[in-house]
Design a protein around this motif. Structure first.
Motif, mmCIF file in Angstrom:
data_model
loop_
_atom_site.group_PDB
_atom_site.id
_atom_site.type_symbol
_atom_site.label_atom_id
_atom_site.label_comp_id
_atom_site.label_asym_id
_atom_site.label_seq_id
_atom_site.Cartn_x
_atom_site.Cartn_y
_atom_site.Cartn_z
ATOM 1 N N ILE A 83 0.826 -1.225 0.000
ATOM 2 C CA ILE A 83 0.000 0.000 0.000
ATOM 3 C C ILE A 83 0.853 1.265 0.000
ATOM 4 O O ILE A 83 0.331 2.369 0.065
ATOM 5 N N ASN A 84 2.170 1.117 -0.052
ATOM 6 C CA ASN A 84 2.974 2.342 0.048
ATOM 7 C C ASN A 84 3.228 2.937 -1.344
ATOM 8 O O ASN A 84 2.746 2.430 -2.357
ATOM 9 N N SER A 85 3.988 4.040 -1.359
ATOM 10 C CA SER A 85 4.153 4.772 -2.615
ATOM 11 C C SER A 85 5.455 4.443 -3.328
ATOM 12 O O SER A 85 5.796 5.083 -4.328
ATOM 13 N N ALA A 86 6.204 3.481 -2.787
ATOM 14 C CA ALA A 86 7.383 2.938 -3.465
ATOM 15 C C ALA A 86 8.546 3.920 -3.598
ATOM 16 O O ALA A 86 9.418 3.745 -4.448
ATOM 17 N N ILE A 87 8.584 4.932 -2.729
ATOM 18 C CA ILE A 87 9.680 5.914 -2.800
ATOM 19 C C ILE A 87 10.937 5.302 -2.195
ATOM 20 O O ILE A 87 10.889 4.732 -1.102
ATOM 21 N N CYS A 88 12.049 5.465 -2.907
ATOM 22 C CA CYS A 88 13.304 4.838 -2.489
ATOM 23 C C CYS A 88 14.319 5.921 -2.107
ATOM 24 O O CYS A 88 14.683 6.742 -2.942
ATOM 25 N N VAL A 89 14.746 5.931 -0.839
ATOM 26 C CA VAL A 89 15.785 6.879 -0.411
ATOM 27 C C VAL A 89 16.805 6.121 0.439
ATOM 28 O O VAL A 89 16.435 5.355 1.328
ATOM 29 N N ARG A 90 18.080 6.350 0.143
ATOM 30 C CA ARG A 90 19.146 5.672 0.906
ATOM 31 C C ARG A 90 19.243 6.190 2.338
ATOM 32 O O ARG A 90 18.853 7.325 2.619
ATOM 33 N N THR A 91 19.819 5.379 3.200
ATOM 34 C CA THR A 91 20.006 5.766 4.602
ATOM 35 C C THR A 91 20.998 6.929 4.675
ATOM 36 O O THR A 91 22.135 6.799 4.189
ATOM 37 N N PRO A 92 20.614 8.060 5.277
ATOM 38 C CA PRO A 92 21.553 9.186 5.347
ATOM 39 C C PRO A 92 22.795 8.839 6.182
ATOM 40 O O PRO A 92 22.681 8.192 7.230
ATOM 41 N N GLU A 93 23.959 9.303 5.715
ATOM 42 C CA GLU A 93 25.228 9.007 6.427
ATOM 43 C C GLU A 93 25.200 9.496 7.867
ATOM 44 O O GLU A 93 25.708 8.849 8.780
ATOM 45 N N LYS A 94 24.610 10.677 8.054
ATOM 46 C CA LYS A 94 24.527 11.276 9.390
ATOM 47 C C LYS A 94 23.822 10.349 10.387
ATOM 48 O O LYS A 94 24.168 10.279 11.556
ATOM 49 N N ILE A 95 22.796 9.682 9.870
ATOM 50 C CA ILE A 95 22.007 8.787 10.735
ATOM 51 C C ILE A 95 22.856 7.584 11.143
ATOM 52 O O ILE A 95 22.866 7.177 12.315
#
Ligand SMILES: Cc1cc2nc3c(=O)[nH]c(=O)nc-3n(C[C@H](O)[C@H](O)[C@H](O)COP(=O)(O)OP(=O)(O)OC[C@H]3O[C@@H](n4cnc5c(N)ncnc54)[C@H](O)[C@@H]3O)c2cc1C
Ligand code: SF4
Length: 508
Positions: free
Chosen positions: A96-108
């Protein structure tokens, strides 16, 4: 081998595998697919049902019934009752999600090292490697202007005018047709949700997926997790079928989400000091704009534009097309007023923000195997939420909206463009704002201190053997970006550690 679904009658079902995986969403499916690729046998046990693209519901009522967790009935317990939105079907929330892909931020990742005792170098290296592989596997596609449609183009235009555009949208889609209905499941079969993109590989490797099978308890022999048990439940009528038990030779992975994983561990008798604690979220809130020309919110990728330009201020901006019934619920007024406003629906655009909230809540095991989620935003979070909603209104106005529907209790239902500053005067009371919680984190967080975390830095639940967490519940912080990519990569790390025969013990 095969997929086993609801069993109404007969002898109790008994199965075994090297690894039992509870939950088939972002974490569970990624872990299972990686384990079979390493030669292990797996049994995935999923509470919801399979829904092939051709039987995806056609409206929001059907989606709540067939795809959402308990009709989307989980609400936060606190000053404001906000919906906690999750999937309950094979593929979990990825359906049901919108399939947006973002990498894990380095800061995190660095903060996981500095504040939670994780080996940041190991995590940075492994996450990068797994996210590279996932991007190939899930066919990352950039949203083109043709796919995005006018509602996404207007958002980009407004944000550019305010110098707030920095981010091209990448999604797990193959030839997205821009039907704007991701929340109802992709009937075109273009979204690479994990029921389609990963779980078939589990079956073709000879492993098993059992659906309509909510796990009630994890089974232990001493401290060792040896399997799971529950009772088949019909996906529509909720009628109980026969009991099932699945035994694990090597490990049990729990990937039932940030609400259900802690609730299941607590229900199974675990008493870790931090279990259920450190539940976090990116609460989402939306602002509608009314435009002179048709916007056609329902044509184009559901979420085809985003901006991370305000990440330091604590929010991510996105577009979001809503199914018509949800839009009707969001519009103020009733009777002829509502009908008139619905008549304007082609002229509406919807912008949302995901707040990188500092608030930390708690999950408890409730009656009827439901999680209870306590959560409350502090003053600082509310200030940023209000500021972000004002920014959304400014983007609408910069893109040409005549009027704004802020959706904030106490403000006029419709604000003319020159009155949007009133948003900044709204009292900081959570009941004034309508948020939903869809990006969830924590509950069984990773860390090196059993008094502050639910699992050790490799996801092994403190005080147990053979029990690993591999869903959003393990993430010790919020991310400030969409979480699926991080969850899948972490789950593959856990699967690889088990395949490498690393000791599956975290006896604190
Ligand atoms: C509307 C919406 C849009 C979103 N859009 C995006 C996006 O575009 N990009 C992004 O990165 N993230 C997005 N997210 C968030 C993302 O989908 C989730 O963060 C992610 O799927 C969570 O993964 P998970 O493995 O923790 O849980 P889930 O994917 O929710 O999977 C958990 C699974 O466990 C099952 N389960 C629960 N309890 C039991 C039990 N007792 N026994 C057996 N099975 C059980 C559930 O049925 C479910 O299938 C969105 C979320 C929502 C709600
Ligand atoms: S926007 Fe439509 S076609 Fe594209 S992935 Fe979502 S539901 Fe499928």
């Amino acid at each position: 081998m095969s997929s086993i679904s609801y069993q109404a009658t007969g002898v109790p079902l008994e199965l075994d595998a090297d690894v039992v995986v509870v939950g088939s969403g972002a974490g569970g499916a990624a872990a299972a697919a990686h384990l079979v690729s390493q030669g292990l046998s797996v049994c995935v046990v999923e509470a919801g049902a399979w829904r092939p693209p051709e039987s995806m519901p056609s409206d929001f009522y059907g989606a709540m019934r067939d795809l959402f967790d308990d009709w989307q009935s989980t609400l936060t317990l606190g000053p404001a009752l906000w919906p906690v939105v999750q999937g309950r079907c094979v593929g979990g929330t990825t359906v049901i999600n919108s399939a947006i892909c973002v990498r894990t931020p380095e800061k995190i990742i660095a903060s996981w090292g500095a504040e939670h005792g994780l080996d940041a170098t190991y995590y940075a290296r492994e996450l990068e490697q797994h996210q590279d592989a996932l991007e190939t596997l899930l066919h990352i596609e950039e949203v083109t202007p043709e796919m995005g449609g006018r509602h996404n183009a207007l958002a980009e235009q407004g944000a550019r005018a305010l110098d707030g555009h920095d981010h091209s949208m990448r999604r797990y889609t193959k030839g997205c047709e821009g039907r704007g209905r991701c929340m109802l499941g992709c009937s075109a079969g273009r979204k690479q949700s994990l029921d389609r993109a990963m779980l078939p590989s589990v079956l073709s490797a000879g492993s098993v997926i059992v659906d309509c099978a909510p796990v009630s308890r994890i089974l232990f022999e001493g401290r060792r997790a040896v399997g799971v048990t529950g009772t088949f439940t019909h996906p529509l009528t909720r009628t109980k079928g026969i009991p099932f038990t699945v035994r694990a030779r090597r490990a049990v992975i729990v990937a039932a989400s940030a609400t259900h994983t802690p609730a299941l561990l607590l229900r199974s008798g675990l008493k870790g000091k931090a279990l259920g604690h450190h539940f976090r979220s990116h609460p989402g809130a939306g602002v509608l704009g009314i435009y002179d020309e048709p916007v056609d919110l329902h044509q184009g990728a559901t979420q085809g534009w985003a901006s991370l330009a305000f990440r330091d201020a604590g929010y991510k901006l996105e577009t979001l097309s809503l199914p018509l019934q949800m839009l009707a619920a969001r519009l103020p007024g009733g009777g002829t007023t509502l009908v008139r406003r619905l008549g304007q629906s082609r002229h509406l655009n919807h912008l949302v923000l995901g707040l990188n909230a500092r608030a930390s809540g708690r999950v408890r095991a409730g009656p009827a195997e439901r999680p209870i989620v306590s959560y409350k935003l502090g003053r600082d979070d509310l200030e940023r939420l209000r500021e972000g909603m004002h920014l959304l209104a400014r983007i609408h106005v910069a893109a040409g909206a005549r009027q704004i529907l802020p959706g904030i209790t106490g403000l006029p239902a419709v604000l003319p463009a020159d009155r949007i500053g009133d948003i900044l005067k709204v009292p900081l009371n959570p009941r004034r704002f309508l948020c939903i919680l869809s990006h969830l984190f924590g509950g069984v967080t990773l860390g090196d201190d059993p008094s502050r975390s639910g699992a050790d830095p490799h996801g092994r639940v403190w005080g147990t053997e053979g029990l690993v967490v591999a869903c959003a519940s393990a993430i010790p912080t919020t991310l400030g970006v969409n979480p699926q990519h991080t969850i899948m990569a972490l789950a593959r790390m856990r699967a690889q550690e088990i395949a490498d025969n690393r000791d599956v013990r975290a006896v604190a």
